[in-house]
Design a protein around this motif. Structure first.
Motif, PDB file in Angstrom:
ATOM      1  N   GLY A  75       0.774  -1.228   0.000  1.00 36.88           N
ATOM      2  CA  GLY A  75       0.000   0.000   0.000  1.00 36.88           C
ATOM      3  C   GLY A  75       0.809   1.285   0.000  1.00 36.88           C
ATOM      4  O   GLY A  75       0.239   2.371   0.017  1.00 36.88           O
ATOM      5  N   HIS A  76       2.131   1.225  -0.040  1.00 38.56           N
ATOM      6  CA  HIS A  76       2.992   2.411  -0.008  1.00 38.56           C
ATOM      7  C   HIS A  76       2.890   3.140  -1.348  1.00 38.56           C
ATOM      8  O   HIS A  76       3.295   2.622  -2.374  1.00 38.56           O
ATOM      9  N   VAL A  77       2.313   4.336  -1.307  1.00 43.47           N
ATOM     10  CA  VAL A  77       2.197   5.144  -2.518  1.00 43.47           C
ATOM     11  C   VAL A  77       2.997   6.434  -2.366  1.00 43.47           C
ATOM     12  O   VAL A  77       3.356   6.837  -1.252  1.00 43.47           O
ATOM     13  N   VAL A 102       2.311   5.756   3.666  1.00 36.30           N
ATOM     14  CA  VAL A 102       2.571   4.350   3.991  1.00 36.30           C
ATOM     15  C   VAL A 102       1.585   3.899   5.070  1.00 36.30           C
ATOM     16  O   VAL A 102       1.614   4.420   6.189  1.00 36.30           O
ATOM     17  N   PRO A 103       0.710   2.938   4.742  1.00 33.89           N
ATOM     18  CA  PRO A 103      -0.200   2.434   5.769  1.00 33.89           C
ATOM     19  C   PRO A 103       0.568   1.631   6.816  1.00 33.89           C
ATOM     20  O   PRO A 103       1.556   0.962   6.500  1.00 33.89           O
ATOM     21  N   ARG A 104       0.128   1.723   8.066  1.00 32.06           N
ATOM     22  CA  ARG A 104       0.774   1.003   9.168  1.00 32.06           C
ATOM     23  C   ARG A 104      -0.284   0.314  10.027  1.00 32.06           C
ATOM     24  O   ARG A 104      -1.382   0.823  10.221  1.00 32.06           O
ATOM     25  N   TRP A 105       0.083  -0.839  10.541  1.00 32.62           N
ATOM     26  CA  TRP A 105      -0.777  -1.597  11.426  1.00 32.62           C
ATOM     27  C   TRP A 105      -0.016  -1.879  12.705  1.00 32.62           C
ATOM     28  O   TRP A 105       1.210  -2.052  12.673  1.00 32.62           O
ATOM     29  N   ILE A 106      -0.732  -1.925  13.792  1.00 33.20           N
ATOM     30  CA  ILE A 106      -0.097  -2.267  15.060  1.00 33.20           C
ATOM     31  C   ILE A 106       0.515  -3.655  14.911  1.00 33.20           C
ATOM     32  O   ILE A 106      -0.158  -4.597  14.499  1.00 33.20           O
ATOM     33  N   ARG A 148      -4.359  14.437  -0.054  1.00 30.92           N
ATOM     34  CA  ARG A 148      -5.543  14.156   0.764  1.00 30.92           C
ATOM     35  C   ARG A 148      -6.312  12.970   0.197  1.00 30.92           C
ATOM     36  O   ARG A 148      -6.718  12.055   0.920  1.00 30.92           O
ATOM     37  N   ARG A 149      -6.473  12.959  -1.124  1.00 29.02           N
ATOM     38  CA  ARG A 149      -7.196  11.883  -1.808  1.00 29.02           C
ATOM     39  C   ARG A 149      -6.456  10.552  -1.625  1.00 29.02           C
ATOM     40  O   ARG A 149      -7.070   9.528  -1.328  1.00 29.02           O
ATOM     41  N   ALA A 150      -5.139  10.551  -1.797  1.00 27.93           N
ATOM     42  CA  ALA A 150      -4.355   9.319  -1.654  1.00 27.93           C
ATOM     43  C   ALA A 150      -4.470   8.757  -0.241  1.00 27.93           C
ATOM     44  O   ALA A 150      -4.637   7.549  -0.057  1.00 27.93           O
ATOM     45  N   ALA A 151      -4.371   9.611   0.766  1.00 28.24           N
ATOM     46  CA  ALA A 151      -4.504   9.147   2.154  1.00 28.24           C
ATOM     47  C   ALA A 151      -5.889   8.558   2.392  1.00 28.24           C
ATOM     48  O   ALA A 151      -6.021   7.525   3.059  1.00 28.24           O
ATOM     49  N   ALA A 152      -6.925   9.166   1.825  1.00 30.15           N
ATOM     50  CA  ALA A 152      -8.296   8.655   1.983  1.00 30.15           C
ATOM     51  C   ALA A 152      -8.449   7.294   1.313  1.00 30.15           C
ATOM     52  O   ALA A 152      -9.084   6.385   1.865  1.00 30.15           O
ATOM     53  N   VAL A 153      -7.859   7.136   0.127  1.00 28.95           N
ATOM     54  CA  VAL A 153      -7.965   5.859  -0.589  1.00 28.95           C
ATOM     55  C   VAL A 153      -7.189   4.772   0.145  1.00 28.95           C
ATOM     56  O   VAL A 153      -7.698   3.660   0.333  1.00 28.95           O
ATOM     57  N   VAL A 154      -5.973   5.065   0.576  1.00 32.65           N
ATOM     58  CA  VAL A 154      -5.186   4.077   1.315  1.00 32.65           C
ATOM     59  C   VAL A 154      -5.937   3.663   2.580  1.00 32.65           C
ATOM     60  O   VAL A 154      -6.014   2.480   2.909  1.00 32.65           O
ATOM     61  N   LYS A 155      -6.535   4.627   3.261  1.00 29.14           N
ATOM     62  CA  LYS A 155      -7.307   4.321   4.472  1.00 29.14           C
ATOM     63  C   LYS A 155      -8.510   3.430   4.151  1.00 29.14           C
ATOM     64  O   LYS A 155      -8.768   2.452   4.858  1.00 29.14           O
ATOM     65  N   ALA A 156      -9.220   3.735   3.078  1.00 28.93           N
ATOM     66  CA  ALA A 156     -10.405   2.951   2.710  1.00 28.93           C
ATOM     67  C   ALA A 156     -10.039   1.552   2.219  1.00 28.93           C
ATOM     68  O   ALA A 156     -10.714   0.574   2.552  1.00 28.93           O
ATOM     69  N   VAL A 157      -8.982   1.438   1.438  1.00 28.13           N
ATOM     70  CA  VAL A 157      -8.616   0.160   0.830  1.00 28.13           C
ATOM     71  C   VAL A 157      -7.918  -0.765   1.820  1.00 28.13           C
ATOM     72  O   VAL A 157      -8.188  -1.960   1.866  1.00 28.13           O
ATOM     73  N   TYR A 158      -7.012  -0.220   2.641  1.00 27.38           N
ATOM     74  CA  TYR A 158      -6.199  -1.053   3.526  1.00 27.38           C
ATOM     75  C   TYR A 158      -6.651  -1.077   4.971  1.00 27.38           C
ATOM     76  O   TYR A 158      -6.214  -1.934   5.731  1.00 27.38           O
ATOM     77  N   ARG A 159      -7.462  -0.131   5.402  1.00 29.08           N
ATOM     78  CA  ARG A 159      -7.925  -0.038   6.776  1.00 29.08           C
ATOM     79  C   ARG A 159      -6.768  -0.128   7.791  1.00 29.08           C
ATOM     80  O   ARG A 159      -6.797  -0.950   8.717  1.00 29.08           O
TER      81      ARG A 159
END
Length: 165
Positions: free
Chosen positions: A59-61, A126-130, A88-99
């Protein structure tokens, strides 16, 4: 006891032909039919978003202005506004797609700051998960990548399409 770890993408990067010019200028200049191969998931008037191939993390864009500039002040007001909207759009899409549980969003300005392509501004999202940065990078300088680039392209491209223009 040390265990060997497999990171075949590193050899792909080492052996790959390096482009003569700037890929961040070449990608948006290419026809949209080349977007999948170039990992471009979205285009706007003055910016575009693409997956980061090296080093790849699920998910790293990168959000990149079309203008070839290394200084934030070199962007005009319309270019800056569009770049920020694309971010802003990229962060919203990464959040929606990868949660993800969180995200790293930032820029490396200049080679000394870690920019791999220092002459062309770009934001990293870059999306991150605990727990995603478990023992692998600490003990072996490796990451566990859970998704192939092409699958990530499909999911993110669809996410931008769902968000609309």
């Amino acid at each position: 006891m040390q265990q060997p770890l497999w990171a075949p993408w590193r050899m792909e990067f080492i052996r790959s032909e390096k482009p003569a010019g700037c890929i961040f200028c070449d990608f948006p200049a290419a026809p949209e039919a080349a977007d999948r191969g170039n990992l471009v998931v979205h285009r706007s008037a003055h910016a575009f978003t693409c997956l980061n191939r090296f080093p790849y993390n699920s998910g790293h864009v990168m959000v990149i202005p079309r203008a070839h500039v290394a200084d934030l002040g070199a962007l005009g007001p319309a270019e800056w506004a569009d770049l920020q909207e694309e971010l802003r759009r990229a962060a919203a899409v990464v959040k929606a797609v990868y949660r993800p549980d969180g995200m790293n969003v930032g820029m490396n300005l200049g080679r000394a700051a870690g920019a791999g392509i220092a002459d062309h501004l770009h934001w990293h999202v870059v999306p991150r998960w605990i727990g995603d940065n478990n023992f692998m990078p600490v003990l072996a300088d490796n990451r566990v990548v859970v998704e192939a680039l092409d699958e990530a392209w499909q999911r993110l491209h669809a996410g931008f399409a769902a968000l609309g223009p």
